[in-house]
Design an enzyme around this catalytic site. Structure first.
Site, PDB file in Angstrom:
ATOM      1  N   TYR A   1      36.307  36.154   3.396  1.00 45.13           N
ATOM      2  CA  TYR A   1      36.476  35.052   4.628  1.00 45.13           C
ATOM      3  C   TYR A   1      36.795  33.893   4.246  1.00 45.13           C
ATOM      4  O   TYR A   1      37.216  32.936   5.166  1.00 45.13           O
ATOM      5  CB  TYR A   1      34.832  35.025   5.175  1.00 45.13           C
ATOM      6  CG  TYR A   1      34.247  36.149   5.858  1.00 45.13           C
ATOM      7  CD1 TYR A   1      34.667  36.458   7.323  1.00 45.13           C
ATOM      8  CD2 TYR A   1      33.921  37.503   5.364  1.00 45.13           C
ATOM      9  CE1 TYR A   1      34.394  37.380   8.388  1.00 45.13           C
ATOM     10  CE2 TYR A   1      33.503  38.492   6.281  1.00 45.13           C
ATOM     11  CZ  TYR A   1      33.939  38.423   7.554  1.00 45.13           C
ATOM     12  OH  TYR A   1      33.401  39.574   8.557  1.00 45.13           O
TER      13      TYR A   1
ATOM     14  N   LEU B   1      34.588  25.230   5.393  1.00 44.38           N
ATOM     15  CA  LEU B   1      34.701  25.998   6.539  1.00 44.38           C
ATOM     16  C   LEU B   1      33.639  26.520   7.361  1.00 44.38           C
ATOM     17  O   LEU B   1      32.880  27.246   6.337  1.00 44.38           O
ATOM     18  CB  LEU B   1      36.177  26.844   6.498  1.00 44.38           C
ATOM     19  CG  LEU B   1      35.967  28.015   5.855  1.00 44.38           C
ATOM     20  CD1 LEU B   1      35.304  29.051   6.465  1.00 44.38           C
ATOM     21  CD2 LEU B   1      37.483  28.518   5.598  1.00 44.38           C
ATOM     22  N   ALA B   2      33.633  26.700   8.479  1.00 42.08           N
ATOM     23  CA  ALA B   2      32.411  27.309   9.090  1.00 42.08           C
ATOM     24  C   ALA B   2      33.165  28.738   9.794  1.00 42.08           C
ATOM     25  O   ALA B   2      34.237  28.641  10.123  1.00 42.08           O
ATOM     26  CB  ALA B   2      31.618  26.693   9.993  1.00 42.08           C
ATOM     27  N   GLU B   3      32.587  29.755   9.639  1.00 38.60           N
ATOM     28  CA  GLU B   3      32.992  30.905  10.193  1.00 38.60           C
ATOM     29  C   GLU B   3      33.074  30.575  11.822  1.00 38.60           C
ATOM     30  O   GLU B   3      32.120  29.989  12.209  1.00 38.60           O
ATOM     31  CB  GLU B   3      32.348  32.145   9.741  1.00 38.60           C
ATOM     32  CG  GLU B   3      32.636  32.543   8.327  1.00 38.60           C
ATOM     33  CD  GLU B   3      31.753  33.719   7.737  1.00 38.60           C
ATOM     34  OE1 GLU B   3      31.587  34.593   8.345  1.00 38.60           O
ATOM     35  OE2 GLU B   3      31.638  33.774   6.558  1.00 38.60           O
TER      36      GLU B   3
ATOM     37  N   LYS C   1      28.975  20.824  -2.625  1.00 40.21           N
ATOM     38  CA  LYS C   1      28.814  22.036  -1.881  1.00 40.21           C
ATOM     39  C   LYS C   1      27.556  22.490  -1.622  1.00 40.21           C
ATOM     40  O   LYS C   1      26.993  22.800  -0.492  1.00 40.21           O
ATOM     41  CB  LYS C   1      29.799  23.116  -2.428  1.00 40.21           C
ATOM     42  CG  LYS C   1      29.778  24.201  -1.660  1.00 40.21           C
ATOM     43  CD  LYS C   1      30.414  24.408  -0.239  1.00 40.21           C
ATOM     44  CE  LYS C   1      30.059  25.497   0.276  1.00 40.21           C
ATOM     45  NZ  LYS C   1      30.853  26.049   1.232  1.00 40.21           N
ATOM     46  N   LEU C   2      26.597  22.472  -2.602  1.00 42.69           N
ATOM     47  CA  LEU C   2      25.250  23.306  -2.532  1.00 42.69           C
ATOM     48  C   LEU C   2      24.520  22.234  -1.649  1.00 42.69           C
ATOM     49  O   LEU C   2      23.893  22.606  -0.879  1.00 42.69           O
ATOM     50  CB  LEU C   2      24.720  23.341  -3.619  1.00 42.69           C
ATOM     51  CG  LEU C   2      25.210  24.455  -4.722  1.00 42.69           C
ATOM     52  CD1 LEU C   2      24.310  24.540  -6.155  1.00 42.69           C
ATOM     53  CD2 LEU C   2      25.094  25.792  -4.097  1.00 42.69           C
TER      54      LEU C   2
ATOM     55  N   CYS D   1      25.997  31.862   3.541  1.00 39.89           N
ATOM     56  CA  CYS D   1      25.996  30.794   2.576  1.00 39.89           C
ATOM     57  C   CYS D   1      24.640  30.155   2.502  1.00 39.89           C
ATOM     58  O   CYS D   1      24.193  29.995   1.339  1.00 39.89           O
ATOM     59  CB  CYS D   1      26.786  29.739   3.075  1.00 39.89           C
ATOM     60  SG  CYS D   1      28.457  30.249   2.597  1.00 39.89           S
TER      61      CYS D   1
END
Ligand code: UDX
Ligand code: UDX
Length: 463
Positions: free
Chosen positions: A13, A164-166, A221-222, A277
């Site tokens: 993804y 990015l978000a799906e 990111k976390l 995530c």
């Protein structure tokens, strides 16, 4: 240093769409995406763009433009590694299911395998880019593996997390809020950073490309995911309070979101967040904090997950209570199985857990989702290991016509916010269902007034 060849390990993804956009925007760079999963690569190469392995609005157009020109999908991992000057690691990093840190820590097995393979195969200097979300300090381990098992060539490690978000991946990639690149603060490290900055500069404004040291980038990111998930758990905790007091969570969200310091986004109360995530990254953050002896920090973030689990359970308990304290032998139609709209991804979707709890109560579930296959849904349930595959298949049925899925059902539960659910002929749905007909709107997307006028008993989240 000018990059001419990029390799990306992991055609998932993140790897697939990201590389498609890098190739689209940099026609002079050859981008090869490799994966150990031969079927996945075959699907990426399918002439029929409807058969790409992941569904993401707009992805087909970009793949059509770049594939075969400078974008390639292949299973020849070694050749792609050796040819490239820059290698992205974009393999999955699931929560560990065994050993120390089980259920909490990120499983870095695949990342380490990639590092070892790169070290073994590389015969020229490489820039290795962490695209996967990784615990802070992973770059140190990757550097050590590369340096100790390599062929004497030089490796520079960069961290370039993907935000990015799906469902909106193509827009997020084309117009990112920011691109984050972390690297060593040495001369060679800065050269590597600049090489990656140059690639993104083909379409992203320089001021939106942020460069930092490696650890800031890995940790950011976390942190970004933890903050986003925290907002959802915060509003979901208030949804329970709203239900108990007569306040309306949508009104509260609007009122607080208009404060420019708070902002309106990510305040949509729901049956709970899903996706590959949020849970994984927070558990990872909790694990890292605990390992460093920061118990209060760990407990603080862990509460975000506890609240999310509570929200899913609360939704189910409320369904059972509303349906006269029993759902045994009843049929509940699900609208949606994906973890959010516009994706076929189901990882950690609330629907899986809600279905599992209802099946424990001996309800039959009939699902309609516009993009998720029955095989995927059953696989998701089987993965929980609550009961046998045979039993799951007996209790969970699917239908690719939403009206058929609802036929004869006692209740409908909205688990994903697909737009099409809003424009259904709800009168026809009502006529085909058992009475009284219940609607449990886990996404607050339906029109309460319209449904109540038709005759439904309608329940939303947080009102
Ligand atoms: C990504 C990131 O990598 C992850 O760290 C982040 O938190 C979420 O997004 P994603 O792209 O969603 O993961 O994962 P997935 O769709 O599972 O794709 C990973 C791919 O890597 C799979 O196709 C898998 O076959 C491939 N893979 C895995 C390899 O090619 N080699 C391996 O050794 C392991
Ligand atoms: C997330 C991050 O947004 C992205 O930056 C990161 O790279 C990967 O993780 P993703 O999981 O793809 O992206 O989707 P996102 O839009 O963040 O939604 C996650 C979950 O939260 C979904 O289940 C969604 O329905 C839910 N959600 C989102 C809510 O319940 N309420 C909201 O207000 C927003």
């Amino acid at each position: 240093m000018k990059i001419k060849n990029i390799c990306c390990i992991g055609a998932g993804y993140v790897g697939g769409p990201t590389m498609a956009v890098i190739a689209q925007k940099n026609p002079d760079i050859t981008v090869t995406v490799v994966d150990v999963n031969a079927q996945r690569i075959q699907d990426w190469n399918d002439p029929d763009l409807n058969k790409l392995p992941i569904y993401e609005p707009g992805l087909d157009t970009v793949v059509a433009e770049a594939r075969g020109r400078n974008l390639f999908f292949s299973t020849d991992v070694e050749n792609a590694i050796d040819t490239a000057e820059m290698i992205f690691i974009s393999v999955n990093t699931p929560t560990k299911t065994y050993g120390a840190g089980k259920g909490m820590a990120a499983d870095l097995k695949y990342v380490e395998l990639c590092a070892r393979q790169i070290a073994r195969v590389a015969t020229s200097d490489k820039i290795v880019v962490e695209k996967s979300t990784l615990p802070v300090k992973t770059a140190e381990a990757i550097q050590s593996i590369l340096d100790n098992t390599g062929n004497g060539v030089n490796f520079q490690i960069l961290s370039n997390p993907e935000f990015l978000a799906e469902g909106t991946a193509m827009r997020d990639l084309a117009m990112p809020d920011r691109v984050l690149i972390g690297g060593n603060q040495t001369k060679e490290g800065k050269e590597a950073i600049n090489a990656l900055v140059a690639i993104y500069s083909s379409w992203v404004a320089k001021e939106n490309i942020l460069t930092t040291n490696l650890w800031s980038s890995e940790l950011s990111k976390l942190t970004a995911n933890a903050f986003l998930a925290q907002r959802i758990s915060s509003i979901n905790s208030l949804s329970a309070l709203c239900e108990a007091t007569g306040a309306n969570v949508s009104e509260v969200a609007k009122a607080i979101g208009m404060d420019s310091r708070i902002g309106p986004k990510f305040l949509q109360a729901s049956v709970g967040f899903g996706g590959s995530c949020f849970q994984k990254d927070i558990l990872n953050l909790v694990y890292i904090s605990k390992s460093l002896g920061l118990t209060e920090v760990a407990d603080y973030w862990h509460q975000v997950i506890i609240m999310n689990n509570y929200q899913r359970e609360r939704f189910v308990k409320n369904m059972i209570k509303t349906m006269y304290n029993t759902v045994s032998g009843k049929t509940i139609a699900f609208l949606g199985w994906a973890f959010k709209k516009d994706t076929n991804d189901t990882r950690e979707s609330a629907a899986i857990y809600v279905a599992d709890m209802l099946i424990e109560e001996q309800a039959t579930i009939k699902v309609y989702d516009p993009k998720v296959t029955e095989r995927q849904m059953l696989g998701d349930l089987d993965y929980l290991n609550t009961r046998s595959q045979k039993e799951n298949a007996r209790y969970l049925q699917t239908n690719d016509d939403p009206y058929k899925a609802l036929e004869g059902a006692h209740a409908v539960a909205v688990l994903t916010e697909w737009d099409e659910f809003k424009s259904y002929n709800w009168q026809a749905m009502y006529d085909a269902m058992q009475k009284p007909a219940f609607v449990f709107d886990g996404r607050n997307i339906l029109d309460k007034q319209e449904l109540e006028t038709i005759g439904f008993i309608y329940t939303a989240i947080g009102s």
